[in-house]
Every structure is written in structure tokens, then in C-alpha cells.
Design a protein around this motif. Structure first.
Motif, PDB file in Angstrom:
ATOM      1  N   SER A 632       0.813  -1.219   0.000  1.00 56.08           N
ATOM      2  CA  SER A 632       0.000   0.000   0.000  1.00 56.08           C
ATOM      3  C   SER A 632       0.847   1.269   0.000  1.00 56.08           C
ATOM      4  CB  SER A 632      -0.919   0.003   1.224  1.00 56.08           C
ATOM      5  OG  SER A 632      -0.115  -0.004   2.380  1.00 56.08           O
ATOM      6  N   THR A 633       2.137   1.135   0.372  1.00 61.82           N
ATOM      7  CA  THR A 633       2.966   2.337   0.394  1.00 61.82           C
ATOM      8  C   THR A 633       3.518   2.673  -0.993  1.00 61.82           C
ATOM      9  OG1 THR A 633       4.842   0.967   0.980  1.00 61.82           O
ATOM     10  CG2 THR A 633       3.713   2.068   2.797  1.00 61.82           C
ATOM     11  N   LEU A 634       3.197   1.830  -1.970  1.00 61.74           N
ATOM     12  CA  LEU A 634       3.716   2.096  -3.316  1.00 61.74           C
ATOM     13  C   LEU A 634       3.051   3.322  -3.934  1.00 61.74           C
ATOM     14  CD1 LEU A 634       3.963  -1.400  -5.016  1.00 61.74           C
ATOM     15  CD2 LEU A 634       5.770   0.014  -4.049  1.00 61.74           C
ATOM     16  N   ALA A 635       3.831   4.043  -4.706  1.00 57.88           N
ATOM     17  CA  ALA A 635       3.291   5.206  -5.404  1.00 57.88           C
ATOM     18  C   ALA A 635       2.247   4.745  -6.431  1.00 57.88           C
ATOM     19  CB  ALA A 635       4.424   5.968  -6.079  1.00 57.88           C
ATOM     20  N   ASP A 636       2.543   3.625  -7.107  1.00 58.74           N
ATOM     21  CA  ASP A 636       1.620   3.128  -8.124  1.00 58.74           C
ATOM     22  C   ASP A 636       1.543   1.600  -8.030  1.00 58.74           C
ATOM     23  OD1 ASP A 636       0.223   2.345 -10.336  1.00 58.74           O
ATOM     24  OD2 ASP A 636       1.747   2.986 -11.786  1.00 58.74           O
ATOM     25  N   PRO A 637       0.644   1.093  -7.168  1.00 63.93           N
ATOM     26  CA  PRO A 637       0.579  -0.356  -6.955  1.00 63.93           C
ATOM     27  C   PRO A 637       0.287  -1.130  -8.240  1.00 63.93           C
ATOM     28  CG  PRO A 637      -0.749   0.828  -5.327  1.00 63.93           C
ATOM     29  CD  PRO A 637      -0.334   1.832  -6.354  1.00 63.93           C
ATOM     30  N   GLY A 638      -0.234  -0.477  -9.246  1.00 65.26           N
ATOM     31  CA  GLY A 638      -0.576  -1.150 -10.505  1.00 65.26           C
ATOM     32  C   GLY A 638       0.624  -1.777 -11.207  1.00 65.26           C
ATOM     33  N   VAL A 639       1.829  -1.230 -11.024  1.00 64.74           N
ATOM     34  CA  VAL A 639       2.984  -1.788 -11.742  1.00 64.74           C
ATOM     35  C   VAL A 639       3.263  -3.216 -11.295  1.00 64.74           C
ATOM     36  CG1 VAL A 639       4.114   0.455 -12.091  1.00 64.74           C
ATOM     37  CG2 VAL A 639       4.785  -0.961 -10.154  1.00 64.74           C
ATOM     38  N   VAL A 640       2.853  -3.548 -10.080  1.00 73.31           N
ATOM     39  CA  VAL A 640       3.160  -4.877  -9.558  1.00 73.31           C
ATOM     40  C   VAL A 640       2.461  -5.963 -10.381  1.00 73.31           C
ATOM     41  CG1 VAL A 640       2.942  -6.384  -7.547  1.00 73.31           C
ATOM     42  CG2 VAL A 640       3.648  -4.018  -7.245  1.00 73.31           C
ATOM     43  N   ASP A 641       1.163  -5.759 -10.659  1.00 77.54           N
ATOM     44  CA  ASP A 641       0.431  -6.750 -11.459  1.00 77.54           C
ATOM     45  C   ASP A 641       1.074  -6.911 -12.823  1.00 77.54           C
ATOM     46  OD1 ASP A 641      -1.344  -7.231  -9.476  1.00 77.54           O
ATOM     47  OD2 ASP A 641      -2.754  -5.655 -10.116  1.00 77.54           O
ATOM     48  N   GLN A 642       1.458  -5.804 -13.375  1.00 77.76           N
ATOM     49  CA  GLN A 642       2.080  -5.825 -14.697  1.00 77.76           C
ATOM     50  C   GLN A 642       3.376  -6.647 -14.667  1.00 77.76           C
ATOM     51  OE1 GLN A 642       4.655  -4.507 -16.493  1.00 77.76           O
ATOM     52  NE2 GLN A 642       3.662  -4.554 -18.523  1.00 77.76           N
ATOM     53  N   LEU A 643       4.175  -6.464 -13.610  1.00 79.62           N
ATOM     54  CA  LEU A 643       5.439  -7.198 -13.509  1.00 79.62           C
ATOM     55  C   LEU A 643       5.194  -8.697 -13.301  1.00 79.62           C
ATOM     56  CD1 LEU A 643       7.602  -4.758 -11.341  1.00 79.62           C
ATOM     57  CD2 LEU A 643       7.821  -5.229 -13.784  1.00 79.62           C
ATOM     58  N   ILE A 644       4.187  -9.015 -12.488  1.00 82.08           N
ATOM     59  CA  ILE A 644       3.868 -10.429 -12.248  1.00 82.08           C
ATOM     60  C   ILE A 644       3.446 -11.093 -13.556  1.00 82.08           C
ATOM     61  CG2 ILE A 644       2.207 -11.979 -11.130  1.00 82.08           C
ATOM     62  CD1 ILE A 644       2.254 -10.087  -8.719  1.00 82.08           C
ATOM     63  N   GLU A 645       2.594 -10.401 -14.274  1.00 84.52           N
ATOM     64  CA  GLU A 645       2.074 -10.875 -15.555  1.00 84.52           C
ATOM     65  C   GLU A 645       3.213 -11.281 -16.510  1.00 84.52           C
ATOM     66  OE1 GLU A 645      -1.223 -10.819 -16.304  1.00 84.52           O
ATOM     67  OE2 GLU A 645      -0.844 -11.600 -18.336  1.00 84.52           O
ATOM     68  N   ASN A 646       4.260 -10.492 -16.516  1.00 84.75           N
ATOM     69  CA  ASN A 646       5.336 -10.714 -17.492  1.00 84.75           C
ATOM     70  C   ASN A 646       6.597 -11.312 -16.872  1.00 84.75           C
ATOM     71  OD1 ASN A 646       3.924  -9.599 -19.758  1.00 84.75           O
ATOM     72  ND2 ASN A 646       4.122  -7.631 -18.705  1.00 84.75           N
ATOM     73  N   ARG A 647       6.453 -11.958 -15.724  1.00 88.11           N
ATOM     74  CA  ARG A 647       7.641 -12.481 -15.037  1.00 88.11           C
ATOM     75  C   ARG A 647       8.343 -13.532 -15.892  1.00 88.11           C
ATOM     76  NH1 ARG A 647       3.208 -15.053 -13.363  1.00 88.11           N
ATOM     77  NH2 ARG A 647       3.365 -17.292 -12.934  1.00 88.11           N
ATOM     78  N   MET A 648       9.653 -13.668 -15.671  1.00 86.49           N
ATOM     79  CA  MET A 648      10.480 -14.512 -16.543  1.00 86.49           C
ATOM     80  C   MET A 648      10.748 -15.889 -15.942  1.00 86.49           C
ATOM     81  SD  MET A 648      11.175 -12.430 -18.999  1.00 86.49           S
ATOM     82  CE  MET A 648      12.552 -13.219 -19.845  1.00 86.49           C
ATOM     83  N   ASN A 649      10.599 -16.016 -14.646  1.00 87.83           N
ATOM     84  CA  ASN A 649      10.998 -17.258 -13.981  1.00 87.83           C
ATOM     85  C   ASN A 649       9.753 -17.994 -13.506  1.00 87.83           C
ATOM     86  OD1 ASN A 649      12.430 -19.214 -12.497  1.00 87.83           O
ATOM     87  ND2 ASN A 649      12.504 -17.900 -10.676  1.00 87.83           N
ATOM     88  N   ARG A 650       9.115 -18.728 -14.439  1.00 86.54           N
ATOM     89  CA  ARG A 650       7.866 -19.409 -14.088  1.00 86.54           C
ATOM     90  C   ARG A 650       8.146 -20.867 -13.780  1.00 86.54           C
ATOM     91  NH1 ARG A 650       3.328 -16.420 -16.452  1.00 86.54           N
ATOM     92  NH2 ARG A 650       4.282 -14.502 -17.188  1.00 86.54           N
ATOM     93  N   HIS A 651       7.557 -21.359 -12.709  1.00 85.21           N
ATOM     94  CA  HIS A 651       7.781 -22.772 -12.367  1.00 85.21           C
ATOM     95  C   HIS A 651       6.785 -23.670 -13.068  1.00 85.21           C
ATOM     96  CE1 HIS A 651       9.924 -21.227  -8.583  1.00 85.21           C
ATOM     97  NE2 HIS A 651      10.790 -21.497  -9.534  1.00 85.21           N
TER      98      HIS A 651
END
Ligand code: WTA
Length: 651
Positions: A632-651
Motif C-alpha cells: 500500500s505504500t507504493l506510489a503506483d501499486p498497478g505496476v506490480v500486477d504488470q510485472l507479475i504478468e510478465n515475469r520470466m521465472n515461471r515454475h
């Protein structure tokens, strides 16, 4: 496979004559802590002194006045301790066995007599180039005997060497030449490794473009490959060694005079020049080498590290040679020409103690035990590991296939800053537990602190950050040219203690388990790297606006390098750009710093004050984003979903 790691692994039979016996450890440890002056005053006599010391320990960890001095009024010379004093009894014993990269080339046995002549001549070459006591000399050499000659030649005349790992790029080399203010750099024409060659001389040429034009360059013609040559600057050191005298009187040095500088990565800023002393360092390297590997006269000792790292300094060169040992120096790699090379070398030279890194064990384990089984490893007596926590699977494989259950494994925890082993088992005295570094070495006082409050965690079964409560002789003395940085890095966070940067657990038996770095340092294949260094290399690229680098678990390397990259406005991501960035980091730092994964990140998670929240980036890189914690302290929490969506290390 599940492995029982909580139980102690009994000491194999045949260690009844080990240098330290089970009853000795507790007694000697207790004495080393209760009476450091008595204990180290006695141990200090392992070295040969020109003038003996009258004062043993004079150290202060108080913030603002940190000062570490041992044997401060003693006078000695490190090269005399590693060479001259062995000549009466060991002139014809091999000091160094050199095993070249190409297994078809003959190995070389360099006796103590020969080592003496080479080092004296090398020292005279340095003098002829105007190198004086206290001057810095950068060594950028492959794993060849000349690297040891160069180190000991510096020690002989009181010059301070600083080795730069031969895998580092010209930029990294130039930075270290400049930071240390070196007068001279020693390199080789080319360096074969695993059948491929690195052009060290041309790297040095490139580096010297960024250095003072007064810096001289000594070149070891190792392969005989053609290189460029600048008359007046470049010197053919082997040819010159033939022309100078084979006698160079050793320079009497103060115990506290710096022996060498070795650059290492920290959590912030540029690499730090870790300064080690002449007497305390040498004594500590020698003593740990003898006790931890149960080294006895006539044994053949092999440490597979590179001399460019502290492990090579302490356990290829200084420790073994101070003990009059035979040390093996290997130019090649574990997997060339095949995955049996380590074991072929052990068999060929009858190696008794073998010391390597968990990353190498995992890599060889992946090739199957048949590569080990082809070779007769009956000479092996003690096995060691260093560089990162060893996973129990690799420990068990090492024990079973390499040690055949007969060889104690010493898991040695230490750092560039500590000079030698700090927490480690002892072959005949301390029972191992797979994955634990076990108990402190003599004179070492580990403490576990609560990370946030700094409160000392008393008793067993506790976890926190690892600090050391008092000095030991092998401790670094300062950061080259920046004592303030030394104090701030190691003594500020937890006042009164040396802070290691590692987390750890002390179990119910009082055994230590290192849990990894708690700062922004990552450990890739046992090589230590600051994430900040990789980030600053990335942002130096014209198309990169911002970068954040974290580690993630990697099956072979221990940790891999995961880079989040924000591109400049208008720049499109592409596979070519990715390859270009990888290449860029290789040239800026060296191949070991190349990111394993690069994720394009249109935005990075930041606090409102603009601080990148690495905790979140680490979680995403670990593919463990279920537990991101408070965002919640993030300036723009939306970037997190975007990063998760495009993560490179998927199990
Ligand atoms: C890690 C290498 C667990 C640790 C000698 C330390 C280890 C850093 C071990 C120092 C070990 C080294 N078990 N972790 N046996 N040995 N480390 O300066 O995080 O290159 O702080 O020195 O490596 O790395 P450095």
C-alpha cells in the motif's frame, strides 16, 4: 530425495592422528577466547620474525575509532615465510604443481629452490621498473605459476599487490588500477581455459587507455600468441628475469604493513579495496590451512579457486606456502575436456585435500557419478567447500561419490574481509552436519543479533544476522583509501560488532547455518556481486532509463541474476536489445555479471519517496508473488500486477 540434516555425521575412521582431536577443540577454543594474547602470542611464533613482537592484540571495534592491529611492533617478510625458511629442509620438494589447461601438456613441478629463484628474479624485475615499498602493483594473470611469483615478488620488496580476476573486463581492470593508484600492471599474452583463450594483453591495453600513461605493463609470454606491443611501456618479464640477479634481499616489513588489496563487491557503490596485513593475515591463512584441512608434511593440497579471489590468495598461495606445503595450481575448468577432469587431476597427482565450491559440485553432480567412478580417488583424505551454503543433496553426493564416505567434509564459511576460515568443522574434531558450517575457528566469536533491534540472541536455537564480537588476526584492516567507509560498512549498523552481511541460525547443538546475504549482495556460482554494480552497468547503456537487479534461486549457480529494465522513452523492447544488454554487461564488468533473465519493466515498484522496493522484485523473481506483503505504500501499486504478468521465472 529427503536428507536428514539435523543429525551429526560421525567422523570417519582413520582420523585418530588428526592435528586437532575431539577433546582439543573445546579446550583450545576456550583458551583462544578467554586469553587471546596468550593464545595468539604463542601461535604468532608459527611465523619467522626478523624482530619479534612484544605486543599481541590491540584492537577496537567502537564506532568512530575502529582500529585493528596485531603483533604491531613485529618485523618480518611474508616471502621469507613462504620460501626462504623452507629451503634448508625442502629445497627439492615441490612447492607448486602446475596442471595446465590442456591435459596433453606436461604438468610442472616447481620446487622450493626453483620458487625461490623465480621470485627473487621477479622481485628484481619489479625493482628495475621503479617499484618501491608501499607501491601498488595490479596483477591480471591467469592461473599460472607466474601469478604466485608475482605475488611473492611484491611481498619480497614490500609492494602491495592487487589481483584482478582474469575474467574481469577492461573497464573493471581500469577502475581497480586507478582506485589503487597502481604503478604497474602484470598480465599475460593470452589465457587458455577450457580450450578457449582470453586475450588478457589486449584487455589490458584497453584498460590502460583509461589510466595514467605512467603505468607500466609487464607481460608474461605464456602462450606465445602475438600481441600488440608499446615500446617503453610494455616489458617482457620472462626475458628480463633472465637478465637480473637471482638474489633479492627481502625487505623487512612491519607486521601491520599492507600485504595486498583485493577488491570485492558490497551492497552499495563501487567495489571496495579490502586491505590485508602482512603478519596477521599470513598467520591466520597458515594456521587455518593446517588445522582445517588437517594438512601434514608431504600432503598434496588442491584448492580449485582462482587466485583472483580471496580463496586463491589464502589457500593456493599464502596458507600452503607458509606451511611448506605442496600446492596444486590448475589452469583449466572442471568440465573440459570432459566432466572427469577434476578427478583425473586428483588421481594424477595423488591429491590428499581437495577444496572446491558447491556450484562446481552441483555442475559435476549433474553429469552423473560415472565421471567420478572412472578415477582412483583413494589418495583423498579431506574434502572442503566454500563460497555459498552447500545444499544437502550436493553434500551427500560429494561425500558418497568423491569421498566414498571416508573423507570428512569441511564446510568453510568466511569472506574476503576475514582473510581465512571463520566457521568450519575440523576433520578429526568436529562432526559435520550437511549444510552447516558447524562451529567457530579458534579466536572467532560469532554472535547472532536480531536484525532490527540489534539485540544479542543468547542461547541455542536462535536466528538473526551474523556478527563477530571481537577481532581475529586475519581481519581486514581498512578499505583502501577510505577508512570511514570501512567503519560505516562493517561497524555502524550494529555498534561494537563486525557485521558480516550474512544471516544465520544457531541450532540446538550450537551449530551455525548460514542462510545467505541479508544485503544487496548476491552470490552467483560462488562469485560475490553487488546488485548495484550490475544496475549501474545497465543504466550506463544509452537505451536504458532505469534498472533494478535482484538474485533468484538458480539450480546450478546458487543464485542467478534477474534484471528489471525500464527502457528510454520510445525504445521498443526486442530480443536483439536483450542480447545487446547482456553483451554490454559482459564488457562493463565481465562474463560473470551477465544477467540470466532480463524482464522489460515499463515501471518499477517505488515508494512515494522514490525508493525501489526490492523486496517485491525479489519475490516476483522467485516466482513467489503470493506473499508480497504490504504494497500500500507504493506510489503506483498497478505496476506490480504488470510485472507479475510478465515475469520470466515461471515454475
Ligand atoms: C558466502 C569467499 C555459506 C557468504 C570466501 C559470505 C558462504 C560470502 C560460505 C563471502 C559457506 C562463503 N557457507 N555461505 N561455507 N562461504 N559464503 O568474499 O555469503 O567471495 O558472506 O569470500 O560468501 O564471499 P567472498
Amino acid at each position: 530425495m529427503t536428507i536428514e540434516t539435523s543429525g551429526k555425521h560421525p567422523i570417519p575412521p582413520g582420523f585418530g592422528d588428526a592435528l586437532v582431536q575431539p577433546g582439543d577443540y573445546a579446550r583450545m577454543y576456550a583458551e583462544s577466547i578467554s586469553d587471546p594474547d596468550g593464545f595468539w602470542g604463542r601461535e604468532g611464533r608459527r611465523l619467522d620474525w626478523i624482530h619479534p613482537y612484544s605486543r599481541v592484540k590491540n584492537t577496537d571495534f567502537a564506532m568512530g575509532q575502529v582500529s585493528v592491529k596485531w603483533f604491531e611492533d613485529g618485523i618480518l617478510n611474508a616471502s621469507v615465510n613462504c620460501i626462504d625458511r623452507h629451503l634448508p629442509g625442502r629445497a627439492n620438494q615441490a612447492a607448486i604443481i602446475f596442471e595446465p589447461d590442456d591435459p596433453d601438456q606436461p604438468a610442472r613441478h616447481i620446487t622450493y629452490a626453483e620458487l625461490s629463484e623465480k621470485v627473487n628474479r621477479f622481485a628484481n624485475v619489479l625493482l628495475s621498473q621503479g617499484v618501491m615499498r608501499g607501491d601498488r602493483v595490479v596483477i591480471y594473470l591467469p592461473m599460472i605459476p607466474e601469478a604466485a611469483y608475482a605475488m611473492l615478488a611484491c611481498a619480497r620488496i614490500g609492494a602491495i599487490h592487487s589481483i584482478v580476476f582474469a575474467g574481469f573486463s577492461p573497464d573493471a581492470l581500469a577502475n581497480r588500477i586507478n582506485d589503487s593508484g597502481a604503478k604497474l600492471v602484470i598480465t599475460a599474452d593470452t589465457a587458455p581455459r577450457g580450450g578457449r583463450k582470453t586475450a588478457l594483453k589486449s584487455n589490458t591495453d584497453a584498460a590502460l587507455l583509461h589510466c595514467s600513461d605512467r603505468v607500466r605493463c609487464l607481460v608474461v609470454r605464456h602462450t606465445g600468441d602475438q600481441t600488440s606491443w608499446i615500446d617503453g611501456r610494455d616489458v617482457d618479464v620472462l626475458a628480463m628475469m633472465e637478465q637480473v640477479s637471482p638474489d633479492c634481499p627481502p625487505r623487512p616489513m612491519n607486521a601491520e604493513d599492507p600485504l595486498f588489496i583485493l577488491y570485492t563487491s558490497g551492497s552499495t557503490g563501487k567495489p571496495k579495496g579490502v586491505v590485508h596485513s602482512t603478519a596477521g593475515y599470513l598467520l591466520y591463512a597458515a594456521m587455518t590451512h593446517q588445522y582445517v584441512f588437517d594438512y601434514k608434511d608431504g600432503d598434496i593440497f588442491w584448492c580449485t579457486a582462482d587466485v583472483g579471489w580471496v580463496t586463491g590468495h589464502s589457500y593456493i598461495v599464502y596458507g600452503p606456502l607458509a606451511n611448506g606445503a605442496t600446492t596444486l595450481m590448475f589452469e583449466g575448468v572442471p568440465t573440459w575436456p570432459d566432466a572427469g577432469r577434476f578427478w583425473a587431476v586428483c588421481e594424477k597427482h595423488g591429491v590428499n585435500q581437495f577444496y572446491t565450491a558447491p556450484t562446481a559440485i552441483r555442475a559435476l553432480m549433474g553429469q552423473g557419478p560415472e565421471w567420478v567412478e572412472k578415477h582412483d580417488l583413494s589418495s583423498l583424505r579431506v574434502l572442503g567447500t566454500v563460497g555459498e551454503p552447500i545444499n544437502p543433496e550436493a553434500w551427500v553426493w560429494y561425500d558418497r561419490h568423491v569421498g566414498k564416505g571416508r573423507c570428512p567434509i569441511v564446510d568453510t564459511w568466511w569472506q574476503t574481509e576475514t582473510g581465512g576460515h571463520m566457521i568450519t568443522s575440523l576433520p578429526g574434531a568436529i562432526e559435520a552436519k550437511p549444510g552447516s558450517a558447524t562451529l567457530p575457528f579458534f579466536g572467532v566469536r560469532p554472535v547472532v543479533l536480531d536484525a532490527s533491534s540489534g539485540a544479542v540472541q543468547e542461547g541455542d536455537g536462535v536466528e538473526g544476522v551474523l556478527c563477530i564480537a571481537d577481532s581475529w588476526p586475519g581481519q581486514m584492516r581498512t578499505v583502501w583509501g577510505d577508512h570511514q567507509r570501512f567503519m560505516e560498512t562493517y561497524f555502524q549498523q550494529y555498534p561494537g560488532y563486525y557485521f558480516t552481511g550474512d544471516g544465520c541460525r544457531r541450532d540446538e547443538d550450537g551449530y551455525y547455518w548460514i542462510t545467505g546475504r541479508v544485503d544487496d549482495v548476491i552470490n552467483v556460482s560462488g562469485h560475490r556481486m553487488g546488485t548495484a554494480e550490475v544496475e549501474s552497468a545497465l543504466v550506463a547503456h544509452e537505451k536504458v532509463a532505469e534498472a533494478a537487479v535482484v538474485g533468484y534461486p538458480h539450480p546450478l549457480k546458487g543464485q542467478g541474476i534477474y534484471a528489471y529494465v525500464t527502457l528510454m522513452n520510445g525504445v521498443e523492447p526486442s530480443d536483439e536489445l536483450r542480447a545487446d544488454l547482456e553483451k554490454w554487461v559482459r564488457t562493463e564488468i565481465g562474463p560473470i555479471a551477465k544477467p540470466d533473465l532480463i524482464q522489460w519493466a515499463p515501471g518499477l515498484p517505488k515508494t512515494r519517496s522514490g525508493k525501489i522496493m526490492r523486496r517485491i522484485l525479489r519475490k516476483i523473481a522467485e516466482d513467489d508473488f503470493g506473499a508480497l506483503g504490504d504494497i500500500s505504500t507504493l506510489a503506483d501499486p498497478g505496476v506490480v500486477d504488470q510485472l507479475i504478468e510478465n515475469r520470466m521465472n515461471r515454475h
